[in-house]
Scaffold this active site. Sequence first.
Site, PDB file in Angstrom:
ATOM      1  N   GLU A  51       7.390   1.755  -7.787  1.00 23.31           N
ATOM      2  CA  GLU A  51       5.957   1.981  -7.540  1.00 23.31           C
ATOM      3  C   GLU A  51       5.259   0.668  -7.205  1.00 23.31           C
ATOM      4  OE1 GLU A  51       2.774   3.965  -6.634  1.00 23.31           O
ATOM      5  OE2 GLU A  51       4.421   5.126  -7.502  1.00 23.31           O
ATOM      6  N   GLU A 101       2.337  -1.323   0.782  1.00 27.78           N
ATOM      7  CA  GLU A 101       1.119  -0.698   1.322  1.00 27.78           C
ATOM      8  C   GLU A 101       0.031  -1.747   1.549  1.00 27.78           C
ATOM      9  OE1 GLU A 101      -0.101   2.520  -1.171  1.00 27.78           O
ATOM     10  OE2 GLU A 101       1.501   3.829  -0.461  1.00 27.78           O
TER      11      GLU A 101
END
Length: 123
Positions: free
Chosen positions: A67, A74
Amino acid sequence: MIDFFKGRLRSFGYAFQGIGILFKSQVNAKIHLLAIILIVALGFYLGLTAAEWCWIVLCMGFVLCMEAINTALEFLVDLVSPERNPLAGKVKDVAAGAVLLSVIFAAVVWGIIFLPKLLALWS
């Protein structure tokens, strides 16, 4: 030598800051954290062995690390490609897919460990 240790301490500070950013900015990271809390509580309730805890902790760490990597990618993609770009979208999709794969495989491990214990409780 003192400067070396100050630099290392500063590095830890940046790393903890990154962890804070992860949990403040990403809803999925919060969901993973909630799942971890529930899994740990269930593990204590069921009395997992040391070996079982090792697998559980390894899976939890793997999912959280994936994650974090996904979040970093991102942020990086948004920095280098602020406008919509099909290739940037693919980078984000593949990184998100890596998180999903880590969750799926962790769930399999958790199922192997927890399901027999839960079935034994219910029978």
